[in-house]
Each structure stands twice: as structure tokens, then as C-alpha cells.
Scaffold this motif. Structure first.
Motif, mmCIF file in Angstrom:
data_model
loop_
_atom_site.group_PDB
_atom_site.id
_atom_site.type_symbol
_atom_site.label_atom_id
_atom_site.label_comp_id
_atom_site.label_asym_id
_atom_site.label_seq_id
_atom_site.Cartn_x
_atom_site.Cartn_y
_atom_site.Cartn_z
ATOM 1 N N GLY A 1 0.776 -1.117 -0.086
ATOM 2 C CA GLY A 1 -0.245 -0.010 -0.051
ATOM 3 C C GLY A 1 0.854 1.175 0.192
ATOM 4 O O GLY A 1 2.030 1.211 -0.316
ATOM 5 N N TYR A 2 0.249 2.503 0.441
ATOM 6 C CA TYR A 2 0.785 3.720 0.434
ATOM 7 C C TYR A 2 1.133 4.118 1.926
ATOM 8 O O TYR A 2 0.547 3.823 2.755
ATOM 9 C CB TYR A 2 -0.136 4.662 -0.077
ATOM 10 C CG TYR A 2 -0.191 4.734 -1.693
ATOM 11 C CD1 TYR A 2 0.555 5.275 -2.552
ATOM 12 C CD2 TYR A 2 -1.452 4.127 -1.984
ATOM 13 C CE1 TYR A 2 0.366 5.063 -3.813
ATOM 14 C CE2 TYR A 2 -1.564 3.993 -3.473
ATOM 15 C CZ TYR A 2 -0.685 4.511 -4.271
ATOM 16 O OH TYR A 2 -0.892 4.259 -5.854
ATOM 17 N N PHE A 3 2.483 4.772 2.072
ATOM 18 C CA PHE A 3 3.170 4.987 3.545
ATOM 19 C C PHE A 3 3.373 6.425 3.251
ATOM 20 O O PHE A 3 4.081 6.845 2.439
ATOM 21 C CB PHE A 3 4.169 4.026 3.942
ATOM 22 C CG PHE A 3 3.475 2.562 3.986
ATOM 23 C CD1 PHE A 3 3.088 2.165 5.081
ATOM 24 C CD2 PHE A 3 3.504 1.836 2.672
ATOM 25 C CE1 PHE A 3 2.770 0.821 5.227
ATOM 26 C CE2 PHE A 3 3.135 0.353 2.744
ATOM 27 C CZ PHE A 3 2.653 0.063 4.146
ATOM 28 N N VAL A 4 3.384 7.141 4.332
ATOM 29 C CA VAL A 4 4.134 8.498 4.598
ATOM 30 C C VAL A 4 5.517 8.356 4.334
ATOM 31 O O VAL A 4 6.131 7.561 4.797
ATOM 32 C CB VAL A 4 3.775 9.171 5.675
ATOM 33 C CG1 VAL A 4 4.486 10.516 6.098
ATOM 34 C CG2 VAL A 4 2.162 9.248 6.139
ATOM 35 N N ALA A 5 6.024 9.113 3.430
ATOM 36 C CA ALA A 5 7.545 8.871 3.053
ATOM 37 C C ALA A 5 8.338 9.255 4.068
ATOM 38 O O ALA A 5 8.130 10.504 4.743
ATOM 39 C CB ALA A 5 7.953 9.778 1.834
ATOM 40 N N ASP A 6 9.527 8.712 4.318
ATOM 41 C CA ASP A 6 10.431 8.983 5.538
ATOM 42 C C ASP A 6 11.240 10.307 4.967
ATOM 43 O O ASP A 6 11.901 10.730 5.844
ATOM 44 C CB ASP A 6 11.215 7.797 5.503
ATOM 45 C CG ASP A 6 12.100 7.413 4.392
ATOM 46 O OD1 ASP A 6 11.580 6.462 3.817
ATOM 47 O OD2 ASP A 6 13.209 7.799 4.177
ATOM 48 N N THR A 7 11.544 10.545 3.732
ATOM 49 C CA THR A 7 12.231 11.648 3.354
ATOM 50 C C THR A 7 11.614 12.930 3.672
ATOM 51 O O THR A 7 12.099 14.004 3.461
ATOM 52 C CB THR A 7 12.412 11.503 1.729
ATOM 53 O OG1 THR A 7 10.915 11.557 1.217
ATOM 54 C CG2 THR A 7 13.185 10.468 1.301
ATOM 55 N N LEU A 8 10.385 13.078 4.328
ATOM 56 C CA LEU A 8 9.977 14.249 4.742
ATOM 57 C C LEU A 8 10.536 14.748 6.313
ATOM 58 O O LEU A 8 10.301 15.966 6.386
ATOM 59 C CB LEU A 8 8.330 13.961 5.023
ATOM 60 C CG LEU A 8 7.609 14.021 3.639
ATOM 61 C CD1 LEU A 8 5.978 13.931 4.125
ATOM 62 C CD2 LEU A 8 7.742 15.209 2.792
ATOM 63 N N LEU A 9 11.036 13.630 6.767
ATOM 64 C CA LEU A 9 11.645 14.098 8.187
ATOM 65 C C LEU A 9 12.907 14.756 8.159
ATOM 66 O O LEU A 9 13.713 14.241 7.301
ATOM 67 C CB LEU A 9 11.442 12.817 9.234
ATOM 68 C CG LEU A 9 10.106 12.101 9.675
ATOM 69 C CD1 LEU A 9 10.332 11.172 10.437
ATOM 70 C CD2 LEU A 9 9.459 13.394 10.322
ATOM 71 N N GLU A 10 13.267 15.689 8.674
ATOM 72 C CA GLU A 10 14.550 16.028 9.087
ATOM 73 C C GLU A 10 15.075 15.080 10.113
ATOM 74 O O GLU A 10 14.669 14.892 11.146
ATOM 75 C CB GLU A 10 14.623 17.399 9.686
ATOM 76 C CG GLU A 10 14.432 18.492 8.383
ATOM 77 C CD GLU A 10 14.228 19.755 8.825
ATOM 78 O OE1 GLU A 10 14.050 20.647 8.379
ATOM 79 O OE2 GLU A 10 14.930 19.831 10.051
#
Length: 461
Positions: A71-80
Motif C-alpha cells: 500500500g501507500y505510506f508516509v515517506a520517510d524523506t519528509l523528516l529532518e
């Protein structure tokens, strides 16, 4: 709970996209699983196509990632996060593990942003008695547009003044505006193939028919464009995405002649023009245009900060009145905050932008060269480099038979995230997009050596 109103003019998929994006940025954590397309469609009594369009837009902008069969997941690249310590979602069991190395092809390290200077300029901007009680200029603040125009004239050979500049909230916002400009009179758009998929998705969502035009070593094949009835074309001539080729002057002139002869319009996305490491970029296509046929797109995402969401358009004089009419009709305004605009204006006016560019070029040139040499040394003749010399990634392709989907899955288990060309283009254009911008120099060698071990393990399976 998302609020969707079927009685307003805004498309449902845009409403859903904005609602999910707000939830991601304010409440959800990296790795959080999103509801399935089917579940949202049933719950809100909307079509699955509407949900899929919203998810595709979120995926294209990097807010979510898709894991096959999960499925779809919140991307980890959004986190600093600190250099090599981000949180990711494991594909096989949806449990969390530490992501050691992320080869994301369009990212800068957190410490590349001039935070202390930005804070100082922000305070200075706030002390300038800004009028927060009024709506700002629809095209963006005059001072910022002045600085952008001066920069483009000096550095990219763009012929413009501030009256032609429109400040936008990132690439998608820029493209939505262009699509709106022509949607009533044009019904198709020629796009590069392979090319930047987000551009095609946006115009497709507005109902344009997409006409893929092949790319060769000189960029877009203009003869194939001339064989169509298209009057609008989107290109990345300075550093074609994803092949990396540059359109030579002769072809640029040929393309401009096509536009003049047919009454067509050219959308020039000056993608990665500021991040060239081996030679100076060719001046902009817009600067060669003497018939007012080019719309120029630029952004601060690759060289300053994707998180700022600041881009800009240079509209031809012939399109400015149409733009103003659309703004009035659709109640459109610049969506970049006044504080961000005024801080960026000071950043450019005081000379910090050009100094920052020199720093970023030097930093990423070193990373680029280190990754290139390490790839050649570690993988030897098992790969070929098909695109390098600019941007934030090197594109490679295996010269031996290896299952890249299996390689990606194995790499993910070891905390290494890789990105494949087939994610955007299917098996017709497969490659590995090896981003170096988000890695520290000291990490690049270790990351590639670890990938080599995973590569050999995959070959043995």
C-alpha cells in the motif's frame, strides 16, 4: 475525516490531495500506512480514479511512497534527521527499521541549508513593518520578483523584467497555472519520453492529451514533434530528465522556429541548470526567443531547500493579460507566505544567493565526482553510467542480468534505499537513480560498498 465538497469548482481529487497532505504534515509520522484506495472511495462515495489521482500527486511530490502489495505510506524523506538516521517502512512486514543510506535522487543534506543566516534575515524581514493585514501581490512581492529577474538576466540569459515573473508554490503549482492558461484553447501537449512524469500527470488531469516525443542524444527529437499537430510542448533542455542530455543551440533554434511557424508555445523547465559540474550550461532557450513563445520555469528547490516550496514562472508578454484574467476569474493568489518571500528577497538582494550557489555547486561537485569514481571502482564493468555531470544523482544501468526489483527488496532489508527508472516508466526505461545530494561525503563510499555486497548476494539467489 476528510471534508470533500462536490458543489465547489475545485476538483475532488485536489480537495482530497490537500486534505491528506495536511494530515501528513501535521499529524502523521513517517512510515504511517494510509487507507487503501478502495476504502477511501467507499467511505466518501467517490470514484477510485479520484483517489488514485490524489495519491499519484502525493507520490509525485514525495509525500508518500508506494510499497508493492502493501500500500501507500508516509515517506520517510519528509523528516529532518541526522545524516544517516531516518525511519523507513520495511516492505515485507511493515515493521520499522533504521534506514542507513538513502539514494534519493533529489535531496540535499539538512546542513546544506544556511539556517543561521536565514533566521537572521527572517528577523530582519519581520522588522520591516510588513503588512500582514492585506492580501499580497497576486504575482508575488515586487521586491522578490525584481531580484529573481536580475538573477535570471545575469546568470541564465533570460530576457525579462519583474512584470513577467510569477512566484509560485513549487513546481506543481507552476504547472497547474500553465495548464489553466491554455486549457480552453489547446487540447494536447507534447512531452519528452522518457521525461519528468509529474508534468504529464498534471496536464493529463486537466484533460490534455499527452503526445510522448522520443529523446535522443540531442534531447527532444524535433522532427517527431513537427509530425504532430501539437501547439504546446514541455521540455527540459538544460539537463533532460532523466537522461541528462543537453539540447544544443542548433536544436534550440529549430524548436523556436517550430513555435513561430505553428503559433505554438514552449514550456522550458530549466531543470538542474544551476547544478552543472563539468561545463557551463547553455544559456536559456527563453533568451534566444524573439517571438515571445517561451514560458520559463525555475525553482529554488534543488539548490536552496525543497521545503520552502518556492518556484517561479517567466511569462511571455503575450500571456500576461490572460494570466491576470484567470487570476480574477479563479480568485488565484500567490500561495508563498509573505515572510518567506521577503526573507528570500533579502537573501538574494544582499548577495547570499549567489554565494550559496557557489558553495552548493562545490559541495555537490565533490560528491558527484566521489560517487562516480567509487561506482566505477567498486562495480567495474558490471554497470554503465548513462547520465552524470549535473543535478543531484548519477544514473546507472547494469551490464549484467540482475533482477533490480529483488535488488531493491534486498537492499531495503539492509537499510539501503534505491530508486528505479521503472517506477516512472515501466520496463521500457530501467535504470538505477543514484542520488548523492542527501548523503555526506564520508557516507558515499560505505554506501556503495554495501550496495555491492547486496548486489552480489542478489546475483547468487
Amino acid at each position: 475525516m476528510y471534508v470533500l465538497d462536490k458543489d465547489i469548482n475545485e476538483p475532488l481529487y485536489i480537495q482530497l490531495y490537500n486534505a491528506i497532505k495536511k494530515e501528513i504534515t501535521h499529524h502523521l509520522k513517517a512510515g504511517a500506512k494510509l487507507p487503501s484506495v478502495r476504502k477511501i472511495a467507499l467511505e466518501y462515495k467517490i470514484s477510485k480514479n479520484t483517489v488514485e489521482l490524489a495519491y499519484k500527486q502525493l507520490y509525485a511530490e514525495g509525500y508518500i511512497e508506494s510499497i508493492p502489495k502493501s500500500g501507500y505510506f508516509v515517506a520517510d524523506t519528509l523528516l529532518e534527521s541526522h545524516h544517516d538516521s531516518t525511519i523507513m517502512q520495511k516492505a515485507h512486514d511493515e515493521t520499522k527499521s533504521t534506514l542507513r543510506y538513502d539514494f534519493f535522487p533529489a535531496r540535499l543534506t539538512n546542513d546544506a541549508f544556511p539556517l543561521k543566516l536565514w533566521k537572521r534575515l527572517f528577523i530582519k524581514a519581520m522588522e520591516a513593518q510588513l503588512d500582514f493585514g492585506a492580501y499580497g501581490d497576486r504575482q508575488g512581492e515586487q521586491g522578490l520578483r525584481d531580484e529573481i529577474a536580475k538573477y535570471l538576466i545575469k546568470s541564465r540569459g533570460v530576457v525579462c523584467d519583474a512584470s513577467q515573473i510569477v512566484v509560485c508554490g513549487g513546481f506543481t503549482d507552476s504547472m497547474n497555472l500553465i495548464a489553466t492558461l491554455f486549457v480552453k484553447e489547446l487540447h494536447e501537449i507534447a512531452i519528452e519520453y522518457p521525461g519528468y512524469p509529474v508534468a504529464g500527470k498534471i496536464f493529463g488531469d486537466y484533460g490534455y492529451a499527452l503526445l510522448p516525443i522520443d529523446v535522443n542524444h540531442n534531447g527532444l527529437e524535433i522532427d517527431k514533434l513537427e509530425a504532430t499537430d501539437a501547439k504546446l510542448v514541455y521540455i527540459t533542455p538544460s539537463h533532460q530528465y532523466p537522461t541528462g542530455v543537453t539540447m544544443p543551440i542548433a536544436n534550440r533554434i529549430k524548436l523556436l522556429n517550430w513555435a513561430k511557424r505553428t503559433g505554438g508555445m514552449i514550456i522550458e523547465d530549466d531543470y538542474d541548470s544551476e547544478l552543472r559540474y563539468q561545463n557551463r550550461p547553455i544559456p536559456s532557450l527563453q533568451g534566444l526567443d524573439n517571438d515571445d513563445r517561451v514560458i520559463y520555469i525555475g525553482t529554488f528547490s534543488k539548490s536552496l531547500a525543497p521545503a520552502l516550496r518556492v518556484s517561479y514562472l517567466v511569462l511571455p508578454h503575450r500571456s500576461i493579460e490572460r494570466y491576470k484574467t484567470i487570476c480574477q476569474t479563479h480568485h488565484l493568489r500567490c500561495c508563498v507566505s509573505l515572510s518567506t518571500q521577503k526573507t528570500l528577497e533579502l537573501f538574494m538582494k544582499e548577495g547570499h544567493w549567489e554565494r550559496h550557489l557557489r558553495k552548493i555547486r562545490t559541495l555537490n561537485r565533490k560528491k558527484h565526482d566521489l560517487m562516480k569514481e567509487t561506482l566505477k571502482t567498486v562495480f567495474k564493468d558490471m554497470i554503465e553510467i548513462i547520465s552524470e555531470g549535473g543535478g543531484l544523482a548519477i544514473i546507472i544501468r547494469p551490464t549484467i542480468d540482475i533482477n533490480l526489483q529483488k535488488l531493491r527488496a534486498n537492499a531495503l532489508k539492509e537499510g539501503v534505499k534505491i530508486y528505479l527508472g521503472s517506477d516512472d516508466y515501466g520496463e521500457a526505461w530501467e535504470a538505477l537513480r543514484m542520488g548523492f545530494g542527501g548523503l555526506q561525503e564520508r557516507e558515499i563510499i560505505d554506501a556503495i560498498k554495501l550496495l555491492k555486497k547486496i548486489w552480489l548476494k542478489t546475483l547468487d539467489e
